[in-house]
Design a protein around this motif. Structure first.
Motif, PDB file in Angstrom:
ATOM      1  N   ARG A  19       0.868  -1.182   0.000  1.00 42.30           N
ATOM      2  CA  ARG A  19       0.000   0.000   0.000  1.00 42.30           C
ATOM      3  C   ARG A  19       0.904   1.232   0.000  1.00 42.30           C
ATOM      4  NH1 ARG A  19      -2.544  -3.609   3.561  1.00 42.30           N
ATOM      5  NH2 ARG A  19      -4.682  -4.197   2.946  1.00 42.30           N
ATOM      6  N   LEU A  20       1.103   1.769  -1.179  1.00 43.57           N
ATOM      7  CA  LEU A  20       2.029   2.882  -1.308  1.00 43.57           C
ATOM      8  C   LEU A  20       1.409   4.174  -0.787  1.00 43.57           C
ATOM      9  CD1 LEU A  20       3.497   2.201  -4.862  1.00 43.57           C
ATOM     10  CD2 LEU A  20       4.589   1.768  -2.665  1.00 43.57           C
ATOM     11  N   PRO A  21       2.196   4.988  -0.107  1.00 40.94           N
ATOM     12  CA  PRO A  21       1.704   6.310   0.300  1.00 40.94           C
ATOM     13  C   PRO A  21       1.696   7.242  -0.911  1.00 40.94           C
ATOM     14  CG  PRO A  21       4.015   6.072   0.869  1.00 40.94           C
ATOM     15  CD  PRO A  21       3.583   4.739   0.301  1.00 40.94           C
ATOM     16  N   GLU A  22       1.301   8.473  -0.720  1.00 45.94           N
ATOM     17  CA  GLU A  22       1.424   9.465  -1.791  1.00 45.94           C
ATOM     18  C   GLU A  22       2.913   9.658  -2.088  1.00 45.94           C
ATOM     19  OE1 GLU A  22       0.135  14.082  -2.822  1.00 45.94           O
ATOM     20  OE2 GLU A  22      -0.684  13.046  -1.065  1.00 45.94           O
ATOM     21  N   LEU A  23       3.256   9.473  -3.360  1.00 45.70           N
ATOM     22  CA  LEU A  23       4.668   9.459  -3.720  1.00 45.70           C
ATOM     23  C   LEU A  23       5.134  10.803  -4.272  1.00 45.70           C
ATOM     24  CD1 LEU A  23       4.788   5.989  -5.533  1.00 45.70           C
ATOM     25  CD2 LEU A  23       5.310   6.494  -3.133  1.00 45.70           C
ATOM     26  N   ALA A  24       6.385  11.116  -4.005  1.00 45.55           N
ATOM     27  CA  ALA A  24       7.024  12.289  -4.593  1.00 45.55           C
ATOM     28  C   ALA A  24       7.792  11.857  -5.837  1.00 45.55           C
ATOM     29  CB  ALA A  24       7.970  12.938  -3.580  1.00 45.55           C
ATOM     30  N   VAL A  25       7.767  12.678  -6.862  1.00 44.08           N
ATOM     31  CA  VAL A  25       8.490  12.363  -8.086  1.00 44.08           C
ATOM     32  C   VAL A  25       9.985  12.552  -7.859  1.00 44.08           C
ATOM     33  CG1 VAL A  25       8.838  12.966 -10.512  1.00 44.08           C
ATOM     34  CG2 VAL A  25       6.546  13.035  -9.528  1.00 44.08           C
ATOM     35  N   TRP A  26      10.732  11.535  -8.216  1.00 47.68           N
ATOM     36  CA  TRP A  26      12.187  11.615  -8.009  1.00 47.68           C
ATOM     37  C   TRP A  26      12.785  12.636  -8.966  1.00 47.68           C
ATOM     38  CZ3 TRP A  26      16.592   9.271 -10.744  1.00 47.68           C
ATOM     39  CH2 TRP A  26      17.780   9.341 -10.004  1.00 47.68           C
ATOM     40  N   GLN A  27      13.583  13.550  -8.437  1.00 52.90           N
ATOM     41  CA  GLN A  27      14.175  14.623  -9.231  1.00 52.90           C
ATOM     42  C   GLN A  27      15.691  14.474  -9.360  1.00 52.90           C
ATOM     43  OE1 GLN A  27      12.301  16.742 -10.742  1.00 52.90           O
ATOM     44  NE2 GLN A  27      10.349  16.584  -9.648  1.00 52.90           N
ATOM     45  N   GLY A  28      16.235  13.379  -8.864  1.00 53.73           N
ATOM     46  CA  GLY A  28      17.686  13.225  -8.877  1.00 53.73           C
ATOM     47  C   GLY A  28      18.245  12.981 -10.264  1.00 53.73           C
ATOM     48  N   GLY A  29      19.543  13.156 -10.392  1.00 52.75           N
ATOM     49  CA  GLY A  29      20.190  12.946 -11.682  1.00 52.75           C
ATOM     50  C   GLY A  29      20.637  11.517 -11.904  1.00 52.75           C
ATOM     51  N   GLY A  30      20.893  10.798 -10.852  1.00 51.98           N
ATOM     52  CA  GLY A  30      21.338   9.415 -10.977  1.00 51.98           C
ATOM     53  C   GLY A  30      21.308   8.712  -9.637  1.00 51.98           C
ATOM     54  N   LEU A  31      21.241   7.384  -9.691  1.00 43.01           N
ATOM     55  CA  LEU A  31      21.257   6.621  -8.451  1.00 43.01           C
ATOM     56  C   LEU A  31      22.649   6.674  -7.829  1.00 43.01           C
ATOM     57  CD1 LEU A  31      19.260   3.437  -9.547  1.00 43.01           C
ATOM     58  CD2 LEU A  31      18.397   5.483  -8.372  1.00 43.01           C
ATOM     59  N   GLU A  32      22.687   6.560  -6.523  1.00 43.56           N
ATOM     60  CA  GLU A  32      23.957   6.601  -5.811  1.00 43.56           C
ATOM     61  C   GLU A  32      24.164   5.314  -5.027  1.00 43.56           C
ATOM     62  OE1 GLU A  32      23.998   9.966  -3.274  1.00 43.56           O
ATOM     63  OE2 GLU A  32      23.889  11.437  -4.917  1.00 43.56           O
ATOM     64  N   PRO A  33      25.392   4.821  -4.958  1.00 45.11           N
ATOM     65  CA  PRO A  33      25.661   3.666  -4.096  1.00 45.11           C
ATOM     66  C   PRO A  33      25.272   3.983  -2.655  1.00 45.11           C
ATOM     67  CG  PRO A  33      27.530   4.125  -5.540  1.00 45.11           C
ATOM     68  CD  PRO A  33      26.590   5.283  -5.673  1.00 45.11           C
ATOM     69  N   ASP A  34      24.607   3.018  -2.016  1.00 47.11           N
ATOM     70  CA  ASP A  34      24.157   3.173  -0.633  1.00 47.11           C
ATOM     71  C   ASP A  34      23.173   4.330  -0.466  1.00 47.11           C
ATOM     72  OD1 ASP A  34      25.833   1.039   0.314  1.00 47.11           O
ATOM     73  OD2 ASP A  34      27.529   2.418   0.215  1.00 47.11           O
ATOM     74  N   GLY A  35      22.516   4.716  -1.547  1.00 49.92           N
ATOM     75  CA  GLY A  35      21.524   5.786  -1.461  1.00 49.92           C
ATOM     76  C   GLY A  35      20.295   5.335  -0.688  1.00 49.92           C
ATOM     77  N   ASP A  36      19.543   6.299  -0.181  1.00 51.23           N
ATOM     78  CA  ASP A  36      18.343   6.006   0.608  1.00 51.23           C
ATOM     79  C   ASP A  36      17.164   6.679  -0.088  1.00 51.23           C
ATOM     80  OD1 ASP A  36      16.620   5.187   2.540  1.00 51.23           O
ATOM     81  OD2 ASP A  36      17.581   6.234   4.202  1.00 51.23           O
ATOM     82  N   TYR A  37      16.251   5.862  -0.628  1.00 49.11           N
ATOM     83  CA  TYR A  37      15.124   6.379  -1.400  1.00 49.11           C
ATOM     84  C   TYR A  37      13.835   5.944  -0.725  1.00 49.11           C
ATOM     85  CZ  TYR A  37      18.994   6.746  -4.660  1.00 49.11           C
ATOM     86  OH  TYR A  37      20.216   7.031  -5.229  1.00 49.11           O
ATOM     87  N   ASP A  38      13.036   6.909  -0.291  1.00 50.45           N
ATOM     88  CA  ASP A  38      11.853   6.613   0.521  1.00 50.45           C
ATOM     89  C   ASP A  38      10.658   7.387  -0.040  1.00 50.45           C
ATOM     90  OD1 ASP A  38      10.018   6.028   2.498  1.00 50.45           O
ATOM     91  OD2 ASP A  38      11.395   6.414   4.154  1.00 50.45           O
TER      92      ASP A  38
END
Length: 224
Positions: A19-38
């Protein structure tokens, strides 16, 4: 065999309840090692070759993204939905997927060896050369999908179901199974590892089709 008055049962897989909450659109330029995406939505993005090893995705949706050669080694994907993703050579080796829905994926050569999957549904789509060697699968359902030459060698499968899906050229060599239900599979073609089916449940029709391979494994010659 079940005793008189008892009925043999297969423990059903527990499905995820995402059950996903209201999501924010990801604005980043690229994924990062050990990144935290919530609580993020990744939609219609080209993530080819992105390096997100060790990253954590929590309450996320990844929709219609290209994941060619994306490096997600040891990533953690939790309470998330991946829908319409595509790509070749995506690396999820050693990753953890818990309470995840993978829907209508078109993937090839995806590396998931040594990963841990718990309460995961793979629904629709087609995955070629899925590498799940030495992985641990608990409460996993493959439903309405096509798996071409999937490799489960050395994997541990507990409460895994294959429903209305095509298993073509599957390798079960050295796998350990508990409550694995192969009866609802639309196509069951075992290339290797028929001897590892202890702990799985098959239908009478599937037994008939597997009889030559089982006889060969037992060293039995069938002569008319």
């Amino acid at each position: 065999m079940a005793r008189k008055g008892q009925q043999e049962t297969v423990k059903a897989a527990r499905r995820p309840e995402v059950r996903l909450p209201e999501l924010a659109v990801w604005q980043g330029g690229g994924l990062e090692p050990d990144g935290d995406y919530d609580g993020l939505e990744f939609a219609d993005l080209d993530l080819t070759g992105q390096a997100g090893g060790g990253a954590r995705f929590m309450d996320c949706a990844v929709r219609r993204c290209a994941l060619d050669e994306a490096g997600l080694v040891k990533a953690r994907i939790l309470d998330s939905v991946l829908e319409g993703v595509r790509g070749v050579g995506t690396d999820l080796s050693g990753a953890s997927l818990r309470d995840v829905e993978l829907v209508d994926a078109r993937l090839g050569g995806v590396q998931v060896h040594g990963a841990v999957l718990e309460r995961v549904v793979v629904r629709g789509g087609k995955i070629d050369y899925l590498n799940l060697r030495q992985a641990r699968l608990r409460d996993v359902v493959f439903e309405g999908c096509v798996l071409v030459e999937p490799d489960f060698a050395g994997a541990v499968l507990e409460r895994v179901e294959f429903r209305d899906c095509a298993l073509r050229g599957v390798d079960f060599s050295g796998a350990r199974m508990t409550d694995v239900d192969l009866r609802p599979a639309a196509v069951l073609e075992i290339a290797r590892g028929v001897e590892a089916l202890a702990g799985a449940v098959i239908s009478p029709g599937q037994l008939f089709e597997l009889a030559p391979a089982l006889a060969a494994q037992l060293g039995v010659r069938v002569i008319a």
